[in-house]
Structure formats: structure tokens, C-alpha cells
Design a protein around this motif. Structure first.
Motif, PDB file in Angstrom:
ATOM      1  N   ARG A 157      73.733  40.823  86.526  1.00 17.56           N
ATOM      2  CA  ARG A 157      72.577  41.146  85.560  1.00 17.56           C
ATOM      3  C   ARG A 157      72.697  40.381  84.296  1.00 17.56           C
ATOM      4  O   ARG A 157      73.779  40.541  83.556  1.00 17.56           O
ATOM      5  CB  ARG A 157      72.401  42.627  85.412  1.00 17.56           C
ATOM      6  CG  ARG A 157      72.184  43.539  86.649  1.00 17.56           C
ATOM      7  CD  ARG A 157      71.700  44.909  86.495  1.00 17.56           C
ATOM      8  NE  ARG A 157      70.381  44.676  85.525  1.00 17.56           N
ATOM      9  CZ  ARG A 157      69.098  44.821  86.057  1.00 17.56           C
ATOM     10  NH1 ARG A 157      68.978  44.833  87.250  1.00 17.56           N
ATOM     11  NH2 ARG A 157      67.899  44.764  85.401  1.00 17.56           N
ATOM     12  N   LEU A 158      71.846  39.626  83.915  1.00 20.69           N
ATOM     13  CA  LEU A 158      71.855  38.807  82.473  1.00 20.69           C
ATOM     14  C   LEU A 158      71.129  39.096  81.552  1.00 20.69           C
ATOM     15  O   LEU A 158      69.865  39.556  81.976  1.00 20.69           O
ATOM     16  CB  LEU A 158      71.456  37.356  82.910  1.00 20.69           C
ATOM     17  CG  LEU A 158      72.193  36.390  84.356  1.00 20.69           C
ATOM     18  CD1 LEU A 158      71.990  35.128  84.328  1.00 20.69           C
ATOM     19  CD2 LEU A 158      73.772  36.717  83.890  1.00 20.69           C
ATOM     20  N   ARG A 159      71.431  39.187  80.313  1.00 22.19           N
ATOM     21  CA  ARG A 159      70.728  39.315  79.149  1.00 22.19           C
ATOM     22  C   ARG A 159      70.474  37.932  78.661  1.00 22.19           C
ATOM     23  O   ARG A 159      71.531  37.273  78.136  1.00 22.19           O
ATOM     24  CB  ARG A 159      71.402  40.213  78.147  1.00 22.19           C
ATOM     25  CG  ARG A 159      71.284  41.548  78.552  1.00 22.19           C
ATOM     26  CD  ARG A 159      72.212  42.524  77.205  1.00 22.19           C
ATOM     27  NE  ARG A 159      71.428  42.360  76.084  1.00 22.19           N
ATOM     28  CZ  ARG A 159      71.862  42.339  74.907  1.00 22.19           C
ATOM     29  NH1 ARG A 159      73.333  41.974  74.751  1.00 22.19           N
ATOM     30  NH2 ARG A 159      71.501  42.290  73.893  1.00 22.19           N
ATOM     31  N   TYR A 160      69.336  37.380  78.820  1.00 17.32           N
ATOM     32  CA  TYR A 160      69.213  35.823  78.519  1.00 17.32           C
ATOM     33  C   TYR A 160      67.969  35.559  77.369  1.00 17.32           C
ATOM     34  O   TYR A 160      67.134  36.110  77.460  1.00 17.32           O
ATOM     35  CB  TYR A 160      68.662  35.250  79.967  1.00 17.32           C
ATOM     36  CG  TYR A 160      68.518  34.023  79.790  1.00 17.32           C
ATOM     37  CD1 TYR A 160      69.599  32.913  79.837  1.00 17.32           C
ATOM     38  CD2 TYR A 160      67.220  33.108  79.810  1.00 17.32           C
ATOM     39  CE1 TYR A 160      69.681  31.620  79.841  1.00 17.32           C
ATOM     40  CE2 TYR A 160      67.247  31.759  79.968  1.00 17.32           C
ATOM     41  CZ  TYR A 160      68.509  31.031  79.876  1.00 17.32           C
ATOM     42  OH  TYR A 160      68.454  29.754  79.870  1.00 17.32           O
ATOM     43  N   GLN A 161      68.612  34.873  76.368  1.00 19.33           N
ATOM     44  CA  GLN A 161      67.788  34.406  75.265  1.00 19.33           C
ATOM     45  C   GLN A 161      67.014  33.096  75.718  1.00 19.33           C
ATOM     46  O   GLN A 161      67.559  32.197  75.461  1.00 19.33           O
ATOM     47  CB  GLN A 161      68.664  34.223  74.013  1.00 19.33           C
ATOM     48  CG  GLN A 161      67.783  34.003  73.018  1.00 19.33           C
ATOM     49  CD  GLN A 161      67.009  35.048  72.248  1.00 19.33           C
ATOM     50  OE1 GLN A 161      67.535  35.978  72.117  1.00 19.33           O
ATOM     51  NE2 GLN A 161      65.842  34.671  72.243  1.00 19.33           N
ATOM     52  N   GLY A 165      62.222  34.586  74.104  1.00 18.70           N
ATOM     53  CA  GLY A 165      62.749  35.792  73.688  1.00 18.70           C
ATOM     54  C   GLY A 165      63.713  36.183  74.804  1.00 18.70           C
ATOM     55  O   GLY A 165      63.892  35.513  75.727  1.00 18.70           O
ATOM     56  N   MET A 166      64.285  37.571  74.410  1.00 16.12           N
ATOM     57  CA  MET A 166      65.389  38.140  75.054  1.00 16.12           C
ATOM     58  C   MET A 166      64.687  38.861  76.304  1.00 16.12           C
ATOM     59  O   MET A 166      63.585  39.266  76.303  1.00 16.12           O
ATOM     60  CB  MET A 166      65.996  39.117  74.396  1.00 16.12           C
ATOM     61  CG  MET A 166      67.514  39.740  75.032  1.00 16.12           C
ATOM     62  SD  MET A 166      68.572  38.774  75.450  1.00 16.12           S
ATOM     63  CE  MET A 166      69.168  38.638  73.631  1.00 16.12           C
ATOM     64  N   SER A 167      65.411  38.538  77.550  1.00 16.00           N
ATOM     65  CA  SER A 167      64.957  39.235  78.593  1.00 16.00           C
ATOM     66  C   SER A 167      66.231  39.514  79.591  1.00 16.00           C
ATOM     67  O   SER A 167      67.086  39.014  79.455  1.00 16.00           O
ATOM     68  CB  SER A 167      63.995  38.236  79.513  1.00 16.00           C
ATOM     69  OG  SER A 167      64.638  36.991  79.989  1.00 16.00           O
ATOM     70  N   GLU A 168      65.883  40.392  80.405  1.00 15.44           N
ATOM     71  CA  GLU A 168      66.762  41.217  81.451  1.00 15.44           C
ATOM     72  C   GLU A 168      66.518  40.405  82.688  1.00 15.44           C
ATOM     73  O   GLU A 168      65.665  40.468  83.167  1.00 15.44           O
ATOM     74  CB  GLU A 168      67.084  42.801  81.513  1.00 15.44           C
ATOM     75  CG  GLU A 168      67.363  43.391  80.357  1.00 15.44           C
ATOM     76  CD  GLU A 168      68.664  43.696  79.944  1.00 15.44           C
ATOM     77  OE1 GLU A 168      69.574  43.320  81.130  1.00 15.44           O
ATOM     78  OE2 GLU A 168      69.095  44.000  79.252  1.00 15.44           O
ATOM     79  N   VAL A 200      73.944  28.639  80.038  1.00 14.04           N
ATOM     80  CA  VAL A 200      75.047  29.613  79.962  1.00 14.04           C
ATOM     81  C   VAL A 200      75.111  30.135  78.678  1.00 14.04           C
ATOM     82  O   VAL A 200      75.336  31.063  78.181  1.00 14.04           O
ATOM     83  CB  VAL A 200      76.243  29.107  80.816  1.00 14.04           C
ATOM     84  CG1 VAL A 200      77.340  30.451  80.640  1.00 14.04           C
ATOM     85  CG2 VAL A 200      76.148  28.782  82.102  1.00 14.04           C
ATOM     86  N   ASP A 201      74.894  28.818  77.549  1.00 16.13           N
ATOM     87  CA  ASP A 201      75.174  29.374  76.162  1.00 16.13           C
ATOM     88  C   ASP A 201      74.217  30.303  75.719  1.00 16.13           C
ATOM     89  O   ASP A 201      74.076  30.886  74.726  1.00 16.13           O
ATOM     90  CB  ASP A 201      75.271  28.253  75.275  1.00 16.13           C
ATOM     91  CG  ASP A 201      73.960  27.277  75.352  1.00 16.13           C
ATOM     92  OD1 ASP A 201      72.935  27.267  74.482  1.00 16.13           O
ATOM     93  OD2 ASP A 201      73.698  26.887  76.469  1.00 16.13           O
ATOM     94  N   ARG A 202      73.110  30.546  76.503  1.00 19.02           N
ATOM     95  CA  ARG A 202      71.987  31.346  76.224  1.00 19.02           C
ATOM     96  C   ARG A 202      72.173  32.681  76.872  1.00 19.02           C
ATOM     97  O   ARG A 202      71.209  33.884  76.610  1.00 19.02           O
ATOM     98  CB  ARG A 202      70.760  30.780  76.497  1.00 19.02           C
ATOM     99  CG  ARG A 202      70.354  29.772  75.522  1.00 19.02           C
ATOM    100  CD  ARG A 202      68.750  29.067  75.986  1.00 19.02           C
ATOM    101  NE  ARG A 202      68.450  28.078  74.822  1.00 19.02           N
ATOM    102  CZ  ARG A 202      67.461  27.215  75.196  1.00 19.02           C
ATOM    103  NH1 ARG A 202      66.478  27.499  76.213  1.00 19.02           N
ATOM    104  NH2 ARG A 202      67.270  26.361  74.595  1.00 19.02           N
ATOM    105  N   VAL A 203      73.159  32.907  77.731  1.00 16.76           N
ATOM    106  CA  VAL A 203      73.452  34.264  78.234  1.00 16.76           C
ATOM    107  C   VAL A 203      74.240  35.034  77.490  1.00 16.76           C
ATOM    108  O   VAL A 203      75.292  34.560  76.672  1.00 16.76           O
ATOM    109  CB  VAL A 203      74.273  34.116  79.611  1.00 16.76           C
ATOM    110  CG1 VAL A 203      74.578  35.395  80.103  1.00 16.76           C
ATOM    111  CG2 VAL A 203      73.545  33.459  80.592  1.00 16.76           C
TER     112      VAL A 203
END
Length: 325
Positions: A157-161, A165-168, A200-203
Motif C-alpha cells: 500500500r503506497l501513499r503516492y504524491q 495530489g496525494m493518493s492511496e 519512488v521519490d514520490r512514495v
């Protein structure tokens, strides 16, 4: 015949050099009997080296995995390769790795014999890191966690920017792919029911515990590196360039970064370059400096921008000629 201490070091070096050894092979290399090999294996175990043994005719020995990292034995070329790699890693794109790499390098250099220290020192003295645009840093813990999930086929489960915007995101990680400046995760997005490429730098870490195991899905046609290259060069950029180079693909490919654009062969004498960008200047540079004749198939804004750059260069060349007279 080697003395016991020297023989133990030689035995350890052999066990570290490849996965499996039969007792007969070790005895031949050490010029001792099988009983001596078994005693030496027991001595290594007493020193904390986990040596696994498989009984039977096809059995043998291998260096196992223990609770602590035992000392490693490296030959000259291996030691130099490790030292150079540590120095290079210290300037890489993994956050926090630089300090760890420098500490490991300091320990290694302290133990290097003078002939090897001279070789490593020559490399360090002769190389300088060229400062450029700052690469987005990725934490080593995040990379190793993602890599472990790829290896073990466990959902994440990733919190991704992202751009919106931010999303799960719940994903089935497939491969980590890296360019000189960025790390990407190729994964099946469960919510989107499709393959996706994540920077990956946006995770936003830390990651939660790995989820359920999954059965890996086959990639459609392309391998992981080619798929990520296609993904990052055909993203929804403002401009999508299509450029026909009047040169064969094998001539253009060495001058094209996979992160800059994608090449497709048209015939033996031409190839198509596909790239996306929000900057016409960036696209113009990608196509103009390769050293081959080309024609812009789209977009029309790129062709107009190239004409402006060509006029500017022609004016600059004229000024230079007048000053040279």
C-alpha cells in the motif's frame, strides 16, 4: 601443505567464491584428506561461520546465512572493485547511503595493502564529481522494502504524491528500474486494474507491512526496462514529439537516453523518435544535438520553435564572424 590457520583462511576463501563445494573438491584444493576438511569445517563453525552440509554422494558444503555478518575475504581485484564502487555510491541518488558508503570505504582502506591503496588512491585523486541538477533522493530503507516486496511477490500500500495530489494505491510490485537520476517502480495497480510506473521519490514512507502474496502477472510484450522507458516518455506531457531521423536505429540509439525518449526502427535507414515534455526547449535539445538529419512530424509548435532557435544560432554565428575579422 598449509598450516592450520592459513588453511582455514584458504577454505573460507573457497567457500565464499562459489555456492557449493563437494568435500572431494575442497580436499583437492587444500591438498588434504576428507577428514581434515571435516575438522576444518567444524573449526569455521566454532568461529561463527555458518557452513551448511548436505550428506550423501551428491552432498557437499556451502556457506550459509548467519545472525551476524562474518568477515569477508577478497582478492586484489575484488577489493579494488568494492572500494571504487563505495566511492561511487557515496555520490549516488540513494539518501543516506553516502555516509554509510564512506564509513565502509574508510574501514576497507585501512586494511588494504599499500599496492592496492595506491590504485584506489589514484582513482580518487583523478576523479571529480560534476555537479548538475539535483537528483531526487530516495531513502535506502524504502528501496530495500520495495525490492523485498518485488522478490517475495507481496502487495504494497503506497501513499503516492502524483501530479493530481496525494493518493492511496494498492499495488503488486514487479520490478525496480533506475536511470542515472531516478528510481521507478513498475507495478500492477489493483485499483486501476492496469500496469503503472511510480517514481519512488514520490512514495511517502514509511511503508506499511507487506500485504498478501500474489501470483506475478506477465508484462505485455515489453520487458521491465522497455516498459518503464515507454511509460515515462509517453506520459501526459504538454507536448508529444514525433521525429523522423534519417539514420538507422543502431546509430541513433547510443546517443539517446532511455529516459529522454523511445526509438523505433522504420527501415534500415531511418528511425522514429518519440518523446514527451512540457518544454519545447528540452525537446529541441534532444533532437538537435544527436548529429543526424531529421524532420519533425509533430507537434507543429516544435517545428516553429526549432526555426526560432536556428535563426538565433545563425545570428550568433554572423556576429562571431564579424568580430573575428
Amino acid at each position: 601443505m598449509l598450516e592450520t590457520s592459513a588453511r582455514l583462511l584458504r577454505l573460507l576463501s573457497l567457500l565464499q567464491s562459489r555456492m557449493d563445494w563437494t568435500g572431494a573438491e575442497l580436499a583437492e584444493r587444500l591438498q588434504v584428506g576428507l577428514r581434515t576438511v571435516r575438522r576444518d569445517i567444524d573449526r569455521l563453525r566454532e568461529l561463527g561461520y555458518p557452513v551448511d552440509a548436505t550428506p550423501g554422494v551428491a552432498g557437499g558444503y556451502r556457506l550459509g546465512v548467519g545472525a551476524a555478518l562474518p568477515p569477508l575475504l577478497l582478492d586484489d581485484e575484488e577489493a579494488v572493485a568494492v572500494a571504487i564502487s563505495l566511492r561511487t555510491a557515496a555520490t549516488g541518488s540513494v539518501a543516506g547511503l553516502g555516509e554509510d558508503a564512506l564509513r565502509a570505504l574508510a574501514k576497507l582502506q585501512q586494511l588494504l595493502p599499500s599496492r592496492l591503496r595506491y590504485r584506489v588512491g589514484a582513482f580518487q585523486a583523478a576523479t571529480v564529481a560534476l555537479a548538475g541538477a539535483a537528483a531526487p533522493a530516495v531513502h535506502a530503507d524504502l528501496l530495500t522494502a520495495v525490492a523485498a516486496a518485488c522478490r517475495d511477490h507481496r502487495r504494497l500500500r503506497l501513499r503516492y504524491q502524483g501530479r493530481d495530489g496525494m493518493s492511496e494505491r494498492e499495488v503488486e510490485p514487479h520490478r525496480l528500474v533506475h536511470t542515472p537520476r531516478r528510481w521507478y517502480l513498475l507495478a500492477w495497480d489493483v485499483g486501476k486494474d492496469d500496469w503503472r510506473t511510480f517514481r519512488v521519490d514520490r512514495v511517502v514512507g514509511p511503508l506499511g507491512l507487506p500485504g498478501a502474496r500474489f501470483t506475478p502477472r506477465p508484462l505485455p510484450e515489453l520487458d521491465a526496462a522497455a516498459y518503464v522507458s515507454h511509460s515515462i516518455t509517453s506520459a501526459p506531457y504538454r507536448y508529444q514529439a514525433r521525429v523522423l531521423f534519417h539514420a538507422p536505429l543502431e546509430s541513433v540509439a547510443p546517443r539517446t537516453s532511455p529516459g529522454a525518449g523511445r526509438l523505433e526502427a522504420v527501415d534500415e535507414r531511418t528511425c522514429l523518435f518519440l518523446a514527451g515534455s512540457n518544454s519545447l526547449d528540452e525537446l529541441a535539445v534532444h533532437v538537435a544535438v544527436k548529429g543526424f538529419d531529421f524532420e519533425v512530424l509533430g507537434p507543429p509548435e516544435l517545428a516553429a520553435h526549432l526555426r526560432e532557435i536556428a535563426a538565433r544560432l545563425e545570428r550568433a554565428a554572423g556576429h562571431t564572424e564579424r568580430h573575428a575579422r
